[in-house]
Design a protein around this motif. Structure first.
Motif, mmCIF file in Angstrom:
data_model
loop_
_atom_site.group_PDB
_atom_site.id
_atom_site.type_symbol
_atom_site.label_atom_id
_atom_site.label_comp_id
_atom_site.label_asym_id
_atom_site.label_seq_id
_atom_site.Cartn_x
_atom_site.Cartn_y
_atom_site.Cartn_z
ATOM 1 N N MET A 1 -26.340 -35.346 13.014
ATOM 2 C CA MET A 1 -26.636 -35.946 14.315
ATOM 3 C C MET A 1 -27.145 -34.902 15.307
ATOM 4 N N LEU A 2 -26.593 -33.700 15.234
ATOM 5 C CA LEU A 2 -27.071 -32.625 16.099
ATOM 6 C C LEU A 2 -28.538 -32.307 15.806
ATOM 7 N N GLU A 3 -28.891 -32.312 14.525
ATOM 8 C CA GLU A 3 -30.274 -32.020 14.142
ATOM 9 C C GLU A 3 -31.220 -33.120 14.610
ATOM 10 N N LYS A 4 -30.748 -34.370 14.535
ATOM 11 C CA LYS A 4 -31.606 -35.502 14.915
ATOM 12 C C LYS A 4 -31.618 -35.750 16.413
ATOM 13 N N GLY A 5 -30.677 -35.124 17.145
ATOM 14 C CA GLY A 5 -30.644 -35.308 18.588
ATOM 15 C C GLY A 5 -29.823 -36.493 19.051
ATOM 16 N N THR A 6 -29.108 -37.149 18.136
ATOM 17 C CA THR A 6 -28.242 -38.263 18.548
ATOM 18 C C THR A 6 -26.874 -37.751 19.016
ATOM 19 N N ALA A 7 -26.671 -36.434 18.914
ATOM 20 C CA ALA A 7 -25.479 -35.778 19.454
ATOM 21 C C ALA A 7 -25.916 -34.434 20.033
ATOM 22 N N TYR A 8 -25.098 -33.889 20.913
ATOM 23 C CA TYR A 8 -25.446 -32.585 21.514
ATOM 24 C C TYR A 8 -24.180 -31.791 21.817
ATOM 25 N N ARG A 9 -24.377 -30.478 21.939
ATOM 26 C CA ARG A 9 -23.260 -29.590 22.262
ATOM 27 C C ARG A 9 -23.050 -29.573 23.775
ATOM 28 N N CYS A 10 -21.772 -29.643 24.158
ATOM 29 C CA CYS A 10 -21.416 -29.620 25.579
ATOM 30 C C CYS A 10 -20.550 -28.399 25.841
ATOM 31 N N TYR A 11 -21.006 -27.552 26.778
ATOM 32 C CA TYR A 11 -20.311 -26.296 27.065
ATOM 33 C C TYR A 11 -19.541 -26.349 28.380
ATOM 34 N N CYS A 12 -19.421 -27.531 28.955
ATOM 35 C CA CYS A 12 -18.730 -27.650 30.241
ATOM 36 C C CYS A 12 -17.278 -27.181 30.114
ATOM 37 N N SER A 13 -16.859 -26.404 31.084
ATOM 38 C CA SER A 13 -15.489 -25.884 31.065
ATOM 39 C C SER A 13 -14.506 -26.980 31.464
ATOM 40 N N LYS A 14 -13.264 -26.747 31.128
ATOM 41 C CA LYS A 14 -12.207 -27.679 31.492
ATOM 42 C C LYS A 14 -12.131 -27.810 33.003
ATOM 43 N N GLU A 15 -12.327 -26.681 33.698
ATOM 44 C CA GLU A 15 -12.258 -26.682 35.164
ATOM 45 C C GLU A 15 -13.367 -27.550 35.772
ATOM 46 N N ARG A 16 -14.590 -27.417 35.209
ATOM 47 C CA ARG A 16 -15.699 -28.220 35.733
ATOM 48 C C ARG A 16 -15.426 -29.714 35.547
ATOM 49 N N LEU A 17 -14.922 -30.060 34.366
ATOM 50 C CA LEU A 17 -14.674 -31.471 34.072
ATOM 51 C C LEU A 17 -13.574 -32.036 34.965
ATOM 52 N N GLU A 18 -12.541 -31.226 35.243
ATOM 53 C CA GLU A 18 -11.465 -31.691 36.124
ATOM 54 C C GLU A 18 -11.966 -31.864 37.547
ATOM 55 N N ALA A 19 -12.790 -30.940 38.001
ATOM 56 C CA ALA A 19 -13.348 -31.051 39.353
ATOM 57 C C ALA A 19 -14.247 -32.282 39.461
ATOM 58 N N GLN B 1 -18.123 -47.490 19.382
ATOM 59 C CA GLN B 1 -18.247 -47.401 17.924
ATOM 60 C C GLN B 1 -19.513 -48.093 17.438
ATOM 61 N N ILE B 2 -19.871 -49.213 18.055
ATOM 62 C CA ILE B 2 -21.100 -49.914 17.678
ATOM 63 C C ILE B 2 -22.316 -49.050 17.950
ATOM 64 N N ASN B 3 -22.332 -48.378 19.094
ATOM 65 C CA ASN B 3 -23.477 -47.523 19.422
ATOM 66 C C ASN B 3 -23.619 -46.374 18.429
ATOM 67 N N ILE B 4 -22.509 -45.799 18.006
ATOM 68 C CA ILE B 4 -22.574 -44.714 17.018
ATOM 69 C C ILE B 4 -23.090 -45.255 15.691
ATOM 70 N N LEU B 5 -22.588 -46.428 15.277
ATOM 71 C CA LEU B 5 -23.063 -47.027 14.029
ATOM 72 C C LEU B 5 -24.572 -47.270 14.077
ATOM 73 N N LYS B 6 -25.064 -47.777 15.200
ATOM 74 C CA LYS B 6 -26.492 -48.038 15.328
ATOM 75 C C LYS B 6 -27.290 -46.746 15.286
ATOM 76 N N ALA B 7 -26.756 -45.700 15.916
ATOM 77 C CA ALA B 7 -27.444 -44.401 15.907
ATOM 78 C C ALA B 7 -27.527 -43.838 14.491
ATOM 79 N N LEU B 8 -26.567 -44.181 13.663
ATOM 80 C CA LEU B 8 -26.553 -43.709 12.274
ATOM 81 C C LEU B 8 -27.353 -44.619 11.352
ATOM 82 N N GLY B 9 -27.801 -45.749 11.867
ATOM 83 C CA GLY B 9 -28.481 -46.711 11.020
ATOM 84 C C GLY B 9 -27.533 -47.416 10.072
ATOM 85 N N ALA B 10 -26.269 -47.482 10.450
ATOM 86 C CA ALA B 10 -25.236 -48.078 9.601
ATOM 87 C C ALA B 10 -25.029 -49.542 9.981
#
Length: 471
Positions: free
Chosen positions: A89-107, A210-219
């Motif tokens: 999924m990372l290769e196809k772009g249907t998923a991505y890496r998120c580097y946001c810190s815990k502090e940023r997300l809490e704020a 879960q439905i959206n993930i299944l559709k992204a996988l073509g499942a």
């Protein structure tokens, strides 16, 4: 299409009533359609999952006789598969890496709540990762569609719609490399070719993700059916305060699995006004469209009524198999007494549970040296000596030990003495059972046996003589 359902509990506690009902509904739906039923243990919560809970789930399913065609599968043994899909999924772009810190997300969360907004990830890393490397701590998020809606036709509730704008980019792999629950479920349902997902209504909010993930996988997307919760007698969600402990507690308390299954199937499903269903009838009649959308209330008295019905209407030989476990728990040695099927016939009308039956049958197998104080005081009086001596003589003279001959001996004693049956029967009951309650005296004395009954009458006569001496 071959129907395939699954029951997928998390081993963080016992198999409770709600879980057992979900398992039953999934099992019945597959059996009704001639399909398959899968058992899957969703143990991704490594901190809370325990072997004891896994054992309790397996024991509960086995006791209820809800056999599975595949499994048990364990999610913790499938991490390589999940991570392989995430990497694709990372290769196809249907998923991505998120580097946001815990502090940023809490704020971010605090700011959104201050603004009266629903807390959700803002997509900060969705399209901007140029200043990061793969080696930095990160999670992997699913790239959820930004527009449109997820609509699914729930087999119980009808059409349900969620706007994609309400769904943020779900984390599918944590910083430590472990895939998350919602993602594992999707891959499992896909790989195991699940056609129908029957589960509690608390999972409705997971379904669009879960439905959206299944559709992204073509499942293929399975059909969903979300069952309403079970409430206690007070209208609140069923919990331990209502006695809703693990399913095996119902075994320990003396319920038959057939009675519990019959009770659970009616806890949200109906077929006309019918109350009693055999397993075969359940499999033949069960459909999802007959499940109520409304919450159901657990009623222990109704369960006891059903259990009492099954104790008295199932073949005594079958009930005896379950009674044997309770007899063992009571430490009762049954070699020198009646068969357990006879105990079921003798005590079935009086006992609502097998535990009660086991607690009530001691005197058929075990001798005693003391009588119930109240019963002895009332019925083992000097006036009872003559009836006991007379009935003892008649019982001793029986050559063919049958309930009929025992009855004739007791009735004959009352007739000879010119007294009511109670004047003979009650002293005899206390003498041979040690207490003031039992089934009919003819069948009770017959089941206890001739030698043991005579010995106990002698013991009662000795008690009366001692009482006379002290008067």
């Amino acid at each position: 299409m071959k129907i395939k359902t699954r029951f997928a509990p998390s081993p963080t506690g016992y198999l409770h009533v709600g879980g057992a009902r979900t398992a039953l509904y999934s099992w019945l739906f597959s059996r009704h359609a001639g399909g398959e039923f899968v058992l899957r243990i969703e143990d991704t919560d490594l901190e809370r999952s325990t072997q004891d809970a896994i054992d309790a789930i397996m024991d509960g399913m086995s006791w209820l006789n809800l056999g599975w065609d595949e499994g048990p599968y364990f999610q913790t043994k499938r991490f390589d598969r999940y991570n392989a899909v995430i990497d694709e999924m990372l290769e196809k772009g249907t998923a991505y890496r998120c580097y946001c810190s815990k502090e940023r997300l809490e704020a971010l969360r605090e700011q959104q709540m201050e603004n009266g907004e629903k807390p959700r990830y803002d997509g900060h890393c969705r399209d901007s990762q140029c200043s990061h490397t793969e080696g930095e701590p990160h999670v992997v998020r699913f790239r959820n569609p930004l527009e449109g809606s997820v609509i699914f036709d729930d087999n119980i509730r009808g059409p349900i719609e969620f706007s994609n704008q309400e769904l943020d980019d779900l984390i599918i792999r944590r910083t430590d490399g472990a895939p998350t629950y919602n993602f594992c479920v999707v891959i499992d349902d896909w790989d195991m070719e699940i056609t129908h997902v029957i589960r509690g209504e608390d999972h409705i909010n997971n379904t669009p993700r879960q439905i959206n993930i299944l559709k992204a996988l073509g499942a293929p997307v399975p059909e969903y059916a979300h069952v309403s919760m079970i409430l206690g007698d007070d209208g609140k969600k069923l919990s331990k305060r209502h006695g809703a402990v693990g399913v095996m507690q119902y075994r320990d308390d003396g319920y038959l699995p057939q009675a519990l299954l019959n009770y659970l199937v009616r806890l949200g499903w109906s077929h006309g006004d019918q109350e009693i269903f055999t397993i075969d009838e359940m499999k033949e009649l069960f459909t999802l469209d007959a499940i109520s959308k409304s919450a159901s209330a657990f009623n222990t008295e109704k369960l006891q009524w059903l259990n009492h019905h099954y104790i008295n209407h199932m073949p005594a030989e079958e009930v005896a198999v379950y009674l044997a476990w309770h007899i063992e728990q009571q430490g009762i040695e049954t070699r020198n007494g009646p068969e357990l099927k006879d105990i079921v016939k003798l005590l079935g009308e009086r006992c609502k549970t097998l535990k009660e039956m086991a607690q009530s049958c001691h005197y058929f197998y075990q001798d005693f040296s003391e009588f119930d104080a109240d019963a002895a005081k009332k019925h083992l009086r000097p006036v009872a000596r003559e009836p006991l001596e007379a009935v003892r003589a008649k019982l001793a003279a029986i050559t063919a030990w049958t309930p009929e001959n025992v009855h004739n001996a007791i009735q004959g004693t009352a007739d000879e003495l010119g007294v009511g049956m109670g004047k003979v029967g009650m002293p005899l009951r206390v003498a041979v059972t040690g207490a003031g309650q039992s089934p009919g005296m003819d069948v009770t004395v017959h089941a206890i046996g001739q030698t043991r009954s005579l010995q106990r009458i002698d013991q009662a006569l000795a008690y009366i003589a001692e009482r006379e001496a002290q008067a």
